[in-house]
Every structure is written in structure tokens, then in C-alpha cells.
Scaffold this active site. Structure first.
Site, short mmCIF file in Angstrom:
data_model
loop_
_atom_site.label_atom_id
_atom_site.label_comp_id
_atom_site.label_asym_id
_atom_site.label_seq_id
_atom_site.Cartn_x
_atom_site.Cartn_y
_atom_site.Cartn_z
CG ASN A 74 -1.97 -1.04 1.19
OD1 ASN A 74 -2.52 -1.26 0.33
ND2 ASN A 74 -2.59 -1.62 2.48
CG HIS A 75 0.28 5.00 -1.98
ND1 HIS A 75 0.66 6.04 -2.87
CD2 HIS A 75 0.09 3.96 -3.39
CE1 HIS A 75 0.68 5.39 -4.64
NE2 HIS A 75 -0.01 4.09 -4.39
N PRO A 76 2.37 4.68 1.98
CG PRO A 76 3.69 5.91 2.28
CD PRO A 76 3.00 5.63 1.45
CB THR A 82 -0.87 8.23 0.52
OG1 THR A 82 -1.47 9.23 -0.56
CG2 THR A 82 -1.35 8.27 1.75
#
Length: 209
Positions: A74-76, A82
Site C-alpha cells: 500500500n501507499h504509506p 501517500t
């Protein structure tokens, strides 16, 4: 100029290898070494590092539609943004691309329909399972399960449990195409309508051979 020529040659090679995605060992070596995508024989639809990025392990005899996508991470969410600037060096913010070693695994004989999306919560898709078109897969898929929907859920099993166990014992997916053809000709009922008894009998004969 040499770099452009090298890239053109590389693209030509990949195009040639992809004319036989089912058996090309050169194609498999290239994707494994360059993109950490390890694909078993006769599987297709997964030779695309943008649509199905590595690290990825795909078993034998998998049928994957060309519109399937997998997202291994996933994006952070916990970071200030993100945006991929925080994990892709091309933006000039970080010094290196993000690196992760936990592969997504697709076991043997998996069929994934068009526009299915495999999200990071799914790390393993079990042998013999089916993922319906448009499914959003958020968790691991059991062996021989048929899953559909958003989020994907199990709606049935392909075979009774005794047949599943016999299939696992048979390890039929290790056959090459020549052996599979011979089995189809010798015992079509075993292939197209397997029972646990037929599978156990064949497994015993194969072990004795």
C-alpha cells in the site's frame, strides 16, 4: 544511442519470447532476474512488471486474464503524504526505491478472471482456486475455493474435500503437456470428472511406475 539500441533489442527479444508465454524459459528467466517475477511452466497472463509487480511467485498451469492487477504493498498511510515521492527515487526526494522481499504467491492451477484486483492483504492464492471477474481480493484465498465480489468471498469449493485431498496427493500439475495429453487419452474420466477413487488409483499406479 547505444542505450536506445540496447533497449530496442531487449524489447524485440521479449516480444519474441512472449509469442509462446506458456513454455518460454528465456521469458521466465528474464522476468525472474529483472523483476523478481517467478512463473511456472504453462502459466500465462503475468509477464507484466507494471500490472503484476514482483516479488511474485506463480505456479504452473495458471490462467490469468490480461486485465488482472496485483498491488503487493500500500501507499504509506502513516507518513505525511501517500505520494510515491516517498518511495520512488525518480522524484528526487529519497535516494532509493522501496524494496520489499515478501512475495505474493499464486499457487498452481489458479484461474483469475478479467479485472480482478489482488490487494496487499492477500499474500497467497491457493492451488486450484478461481477468482471471478472483477473480484477485489483482500485476504488469502483457500485452495480449490471459488471467490467473487467486493470484497471477494468464498461462494463454493470446486471439489468435495476428499477429491481435494486426492488432487493434492496426485501432484498432477507436475506433469508436462506430453504426459497430460497421454493421461487425457488414456483416462479422460479422471481428467474431466475426477473422483477421489480414480485419483488414488492413478496416483498409486504412477508411484509404482
Amino acid at each position: 544511442m547505444l542505450s536506445m539500441a540496447s533497449r530496442a533489442i531487449e524489447r524485440a527479444r521479449i516480444w519474441r519470447w512472449q509469442r509462446d508465454p506458456f513454455r518460454s524459459m528465456a521469458l521466465r528467466r528474464w522476468f525472474c532476474e529483472r523483476h523478481r517475477i517467478d512463473v511456472g511452466l504453462y502459466s500465462y497472463g503475468c509477464f507484466d512488471q507494471w500490472r503484476m509487480p514482483g516479488p511474485l511467485i506463480v505456479g504452473r498451469y495458471c490462467s490469468i486474464a490480461k486485465t488482472v492487477r496485483s498491488a503487493p504493498i500500500n501507499h504509506p498511510l502513516e507518513a505525511i503524504t501517500t505520494h510515491p515521492a516517498l518511495y520512488e527515487r525518480k522524484f528526487g526526494v529519497v535516494d532509493a526505491d522501496i524494496h520489499y522481499d515478501d512475495p505474493q504467491v499464486i499457487e498452481d492451477d489458479v484461474w483469475i478472471g478479467h479485472h480482478a484486483i489482488i490487494l496487499p492483504g492477500c499474500r497467497r492464492i491457493g492451488r486450484g482456486s478461481v477468482i471471478g471477474a472483477g473480484a477485489i481480493v483482500t485476504r488469502d484465498v483457500p485452495r480449490y475455493a471459488v471467490v467473487v465480489g467486493n470484497p471477494a468471498r468464498v461462494v463454493r469449493e470446486r471439489f468435495p474435500r476428499d477429491v481435494q485431498a486426492a488432487l493434492e496427493q496426485s501432484r498432477w500439475w507436475e506433469l508436462d503437456l506430453t504426459d497430460l495429453r497421454a493421461l487425457v487419452q488414456d483416462n479422460p474420466a479422471l481428467i474431466f470428472h475426477p473422483t477421489s477413487g480414480m485419483l488414488r488409483a492413478w496416483t498409486g499406479l504412477a508411484a509404482a511406475a
